[in-house]
Scaffold this motif. Structure first.
Motif, PDB file in Angstrom:
ATOM      1  N   LYS B 149       0.872  -1.053   0.026  1.00 33.63           N
ATOM      2  CA  LYS B 149      -0.314   0.069  -0.099  1.00 33.63           C
ATOM      3  C   LYS B 149       0.791   1.336  -0.039  1.00 33.63           C
ATOM      4  O   LYS B 149       0.684   2.267  -0.548  1.00 33.63           O
ATOM      5  N   ALA B 150       2.007   1.064   0.897  1.00 33.02           N
ATOM      6  CA  ALA B 150       2.861   2.300   0.996  1.00 33.02           C
ATOM      7  C   ALA B 150       3.492   2.448  -0.527  1.00 33.02           C
ATOM      8  O   ALA B 150       3.400   3.801  -1.125  1.00 33.02           O
ATOM      9  N   ALA B 151       3.988   1.425  -1.279  1.00 34.78           N
ATOM     10  CA  ALA B 151       4.632   1.570  -2.586  1.00 34.78           C
ATOM     11  C   ALA B 151       3.247   2.382  -3.632  1.00 34.78           C
ATOM     12  O   ALA B 151       3.763   3.252  -4.214  1.00 34.78           O
ATOM     13  N   GLU B 159       6.690  14.066  -4.719  1.00 36.28           N
ATOM     14  CA  GLU B 159       7.644  14.647  -4.056  1.00 36.28           C
ATOM     15  C   GLU B 159       8.976  14.161  -4.259  1.00 36.28           C
ATOM     16  O   GLU B 159       9.125  12.990  -4.912  1.00 36.28           O
ATOM     17  N   LYS B 160       9.987  14.940  -3.596  1.00 37.01           N
ATOM     18  CA  LYS B 160      11.265  14.368  -3.932  1.00 37.01           C
ATOM     19  C   LYS B 160      11.661  13.050  -3.321  1.00 37.01           C
ATOM     20  O   LYS B 160      11.180  12.851  -2.037  1.00 37.01           O
ATOM     21  N   GLY B 161      12.333  12.095  -3.955  1.00 36.60           N
ATOM     22  CA  GLY B 161      12.551  10.710  -3.497  1.00 36.60           C
ATOM     23  C   GLY B 161      11.547   9.636  -3.587  1.00 36.60           C
ATOM     24  O   GLY B 161      11.895   8.536  -2.872  1.00 36.60           O
ATOM     25  N   THR B 162      10.285  10.099  -3.978  1.00 35.21           N
ATOM     26  CA  THR B 162       9.421   9.063  -3.792  1.00 35.21           C
ATOM     27  C   THR B 162       9.649   7.739  -4.737  1.00 35.21           C
ATOM     28  O   THR B 162       9.181   6.580  -4.418  1.00 35.21           O
ATOM     29  N   GLU B 163      10.400   7.991  -5.814  1.00 32.85           N
ATOM     30  CA  GLU B 163      10.796   6.879  -6.689  1.00 32.85           C
ATOM     31  C   GLU B 163      11.603   5.824  -5.829  1.00 32.85           C
ATOM     32  O   GLU B 163      11.291   4.695  -5.864  1.00 32.85           O
ATOM     33  N   LEU B 168      11.809   0.843  -2.981  1.00 34.27           N
ATOM     34  CA  LEU B 168      12.116   0.364  -1.693  1.00 34.27           C
ATOM     35  C   LEU B 168      10.972  -0.364  -1.133  1.00 34.27           C
ATOM     36  O   LEU B 168      11.097  -1.726  -0.582  1.00 34.27           O
ATOM     37  N   CYS B 169       9.521   0.068  -0.940  1.00 36.58           N
ATOM     38  CA  CYS B 169       8.695  -0.405  -0.406  1.00 36.58           C
ATOM     39  C   CYS B 169       8.284  -1.930  -1.244  1.00 36.58           C
ATOM     40  O   CYS B 169       7.958  -2.875  -0.794  1.00 36.58           O
ATOM     41  N   ILE B 170       8.412  -1.885  -2.532  1.00 32.33           N
ATOM     42  CA  ILE B 170       8.102  -2.838  -3.493  1.00 32.33           C
ATOM     43  C   ILE B 170       8.997  -3.882  -3.151  1.00 32.33           C
ATOM     44  O   ILE B 170       8.700  -5.040  -2.804  1.00 32.33           O
ATOM     45  N   SER B 171      10.518  -3.693  -3.001  1.00 38.75           N
ATOM     46  CA  SER B 171      11.512  -4.779  -2.706  1.00 38.75           C
ATOM     47  C   SER B 171      11.185  -5.187  -1.178  1.00 38.75           C
ATOM     48  O   SER B 171      11.253  -6.445  -1.087  1.00 38.75           O
ATOM     49  N   VAL B 172      10.706  -4.586  -0.358  1.00 42.28           N
ATOM     50  CA  VAL B 172      10.439  -5.181   1.058  1.00 42.28           C
ATOM     51  C   VAL B 172       9.268  -6.022   1.072  1.00 42.28           C
ATOM     52  O   VAL B 172       9.328  -7.332   1.573  1.00 42.28           O
ATOM     53  N   ILE B 259      14.427  -7.683   7.576  1.00 36.84           N
ATOM     54  CA  ILE B 259      14.060  -7.010   6.247  1.00 36.84           C
ATOM     55  C   ILE B 259      13.783  -5.714   6.539  1.00 36.84           C
ATOM     56  O   ILE B 259      14.240  -4.557   5.923  1.00 36.84           O
ATOM     57  N   ILE B 260      12.613  -5.278   7.347  1.00 36.14           N
ATOM     58  CA  ILE B 260      12.111  -4.152   7.721  1.00 36.14           C
ATOM     59  C   ILE B 260      13.151  -3.099   8.337  1.00 36.14           C
ATOM     60  O   ILE B 260      13.298  -1.962   8.126  1.00 36.14           O
ATOM     61  N   ASN B 261      14.007  -3.838   9.185  1.00 36.16           N
ATOM     62  CA  ASN B 261      14.790  -2.784   9.871  1.00 36.16           C
ATOM     63  C   ASN B 261      15.889  -2.461   9.065  1.00 36.16           C
ATOM     64  O   ASN B 261      16.552  -1.353   9.290  1.00 36.16           O
TER      65      ASN B 261
END
Lengths: 411, 276
Positions: B149-151, B159-163, B168-172, B259-261
């Motif tokens: 959902k975050a991804a 916003e800057k850095g969203t990509e 990162l979210c998809i990867s996690v 992984i989250i850490n």
């Protein structure tokens, strides 16, 4: 010209600005005319005279006395005074604002000596004297004015710290309020502040610190009485019930002793299982206090405690019955079933002559049985502790809301 | 003469006013120096003092915000939110900015459902801030452990850095172990959940115990020793069987936390975009 020469002989000329030196002739004529006009206009002369007197008083003594010595017997004294008046009038008419601004600049750049030096040589002797006077007056006025307003502008003054401390206290930011009050106490001892520090510590639950602060005020004329009562309140809140009974105040004020007895009796609600009789218990309390305390008194006498012995006996007769007695129904039924199951298994195995298993289940059953008896007694104790805690919490909350029957102090 | 005296009084008065103003300015500088020195407790005291004496409310907005930042920096998120909530009435500050700051504080203190609720409210009230709100929604979902959902939320933000955050979210999300899958395969084959999470030795041991006690139970039933079968089945085999499944879930949770850490570590050290 003769008069001019006399003046030039004197070092007055050297004290003129470059502009004035260049235009000396014109200025000289203007001054004489001015002097003549002034003598005709009585009112302005009076003003000029007043100013000249001020000037004479404030001028540098050394220069003035030397100048006056020279003038003495020279026959030009009257003209000199007219000329001086004219200078002053001119100065006030034309250059007053500039002089003020210069003064302000000097003051603002007080430490900038170079600037002060540059400004100073460009002024006439009179202006120099007058500038000094104005700068001095300005500084004097400013100092006085600043002093008058200092209480408002110095945020760390005694009054402002106290105001800010009171604001923090009112907004329940007690820890910062204490810091402010302590800073004030360093400047000026105040029993009110000392008391408020104690109250702030009390509100923060720092009862030891609160006691210390109240103790310091025992001898205070204004706060002695209330601080003694507040000390008792703090001891009660800190659950130092023994201390309430044995503490001896330096002087035996009847009202304070009555409060002490009140707190001792209130503590009995928490420490004692059986309260004294109605008359004895309520003796120190007022009628209103009696009426609001009566419910707690009655409740305390009939708190739904469970007997641990009874619970153990019940469980010894019927496993789990003790737990059901204490209101622990789930554990009671489980204990009954488990003990019954082990008893059945033991019986069944004895019947089938499986002695090892029979004894194993007998042992397990006995373990469960004994554990349940002990657990029932413990369950009764836990139940009693819960009842006691709930009563005490309610009682303490009630007392806090009533401010421990102490009158509220308005600061 | 009267005019000159008036001028003098005006000059004096202005000087006094300027002097008072300077005191507030100096107080502000003092508070800021404490803030810069990370002495947050003292900084809060001095900002409060500034606000208290600032009768004209010149510095109140700035000081109030700084108090909130002090509380935030000191980890007192509840106090920071309380201060900001009061400041919503201040006309000098944009109410939306305050709301967004409150959202960030909610993310930090872990009340992400509250944060998402506030974001949804703002989305209705200030649609032009949708991009920024999606950004913070992404952060809220990250903290809520909802990485997919975050991804998606980051995907809707400019916003800057969203990509970076989206990737990162998809990867996690892809790396994380499924708890239900670990539980299910452990029920089907004891130890499989351990293998799935990478704990092979534990998986073999779990499988071994289950085989041993299962064999014993089956053997007891075959030999008509029903009581033995029930006892071993109940007290040993069932324990190992359910315990193995529970452990597989627990191990999956541990691995997921690692992984989250790692992701959080990256965000706190290397990520240069806005953070709560």
């Amino acid at each position: 010209m003769k008069i001019q020469k006399f003046f030039l002989a004197h070092n007055l000329y050297t004290n003129l600005t470059l502009f004035e030196k260049i235009n000396w002739g014109k200025i000289g004529n203007a001054l004489f005319s001015c002097s003549f006009v002034l003598t005709q206009k009585n009112q302005k002369v009076k003003t000029a005279e007043k100013l000249s007197k001020v000037f004479t008083r404030k001028a540098k003594r050394k220069e003035l006395s030397r100048f006056l010595k020279y003038l003495k017997g020279s026959g030009i004294k009257q003209i000199f005074f007219s000329l001086r008046d004219a200078f002053l009038i001119r100065l006030f008419n034309d250059n007053f604002s500039n002089v003020l601004l210069t003064a302000k600049r000097l003051m603002l750049k007080w430490f900038n000596k170079n600037l002060a030096h540059n400004l100073y040589p460009n002024l006439t002797l009179f202006e120099k004297s007058l500038t000094g006077k104005i700068v001095f007056s300005y500084l004097l006025l400013l100092t006085s004015y600043s002093f008058l307003f200092s209480q408002q502008t110095d945020l760390f003054s005694y009054d402002n710290r106290m105001k800010f401390g009171n604001y923090l206290y009112e907004t329940k930011d007690y820890i910062r309020a204490v810091d402010e009050y302590r800073a004030c106490l360093k400047i000026n001892q105040s029993d009110t502040l000392q008391f408020k520090i104690g109250e702030a510590f009390f509100e923060m639950g720092q009862y030891n610190f609160a006691s210390e602060e109240f103790y310091k005020l025992f001898s205070s004329k204004e706060f002695g009485y209330i601080s003694k009562i507040s000390f008792l309140k703090t001891q009660f809140a800190a659950e130092k019930y023994d201390s309430l009974q044995i503490f001896q105040f330096p002087d035996e004020e009847q009202e304070v002793l009555n409060y002490q007895l009140k707190f001792v009796n209130l503590s009995l609600m928490i420490t004692e299982e059986n309260l004294p009789g109605y008359e004895k218990y309520f003796q120190p309390f007022s009628d209103r206090e009696k009426s609001v305390l009566l419910d707690f008194y009655e409740e305390k006498k009939s708190l739904p405690y469970k007997s641990p012995l009874k619970a153990a006996v019940f469980s010894a007769i019927i496993p789990g019955a003790g737990k059901i007695y204490t209101g622990d129904y789930g554990d009671g039924i489980t204990a009954f079933l488990a003990t019954g199951l082990f008893a059945f298994l033991a019986y069944d195995n004895f019947k089938a002559e499986h002695n090892f298993r029979a004894w194993l289940f007998t042992g397990l059953g006995a373990f469960f049985y004994c554990g349940n008896v002990y657990g029932s007694a413990a369950s009764a104790q836990i139940h009693n502790a819960k009842v006691k805690n709930e009563f005490e919490a309610g009682f303490k909350l009630f007392l806090k809301n009533e401010n421990y029957f102490i009158p509220f102090i308005r600061f | 003469m009267i005019n000159r005296i008036s001028i003098l009084i005006i000059i004096l008065f202005q000087t006094a006013v300027l002097s008072a103003q300077n005191h507030l300015e100096m107080q502000k500088e003092y508070a800021e120096s404490l803030f810069a020195g990370e002495k947050y407790f003292d900084a809060v005291t001095e900002y409060k003092r500034l606000m208290f004496f600032d009768e004209n409310k010149i510095y109140s907005a700035e000081a109030g915000l700084k108090i909130a930042y002090c509380y935030k920096s000191g980890g007192k998120f509840d106090d920071a939110i309380a201060v900001l909530s009061k400041m919503k009435e201040n006309q000098q500050i944009n109410k939306t900015d305050i709301e967004i700051e409150i959202i960030r504080l909610n993310i930090l203190r872990g009340t992400y459902f509250r944060a998402i609720g506030l974001i949804e409210k703002l989305e209705r009230e200030v649609p032009e801030k949708q991009s920024e709100l999606n950004y913070w929604k992404g952060w809220s979902y990250m903290v809520a452990d909802e990485w997919q959902k975050a991804a998606d939320a980051f995907g809707n933000s400019r916003e800057k850095g969203t990509e970076i955050l989206k990737n990162l979210c998809i990867s996690v999300s892809e790396e994380k172990y499924s708890l239900s899958f670990a539980r299910t395969i452990s029920y089907i084959l004891p130890g499989a959940g351990h293998f799935y999470t990478g704990y092979f030795i534990e998986g073999i041991i779990s499988l071994g115990w289950n085989v041993l006690w299962g064999y014993d139970v089956v053997n007891a039933i075959k030999a008509d020793r029903i009581f033995d079968a029930v006892m071993v089945g109940n007290f040993l085999w069932l324990r190992f069987y359910t315990g193995g499944s529970q452990e597989a879930v627990k191990l999956a949770e541990i691995e997921n936390r690692k992984i989250i850490n790692e992701a959080y570590k990256y965000l706190s050290i290397q990520f240069e975009g806005k953070q709560p």
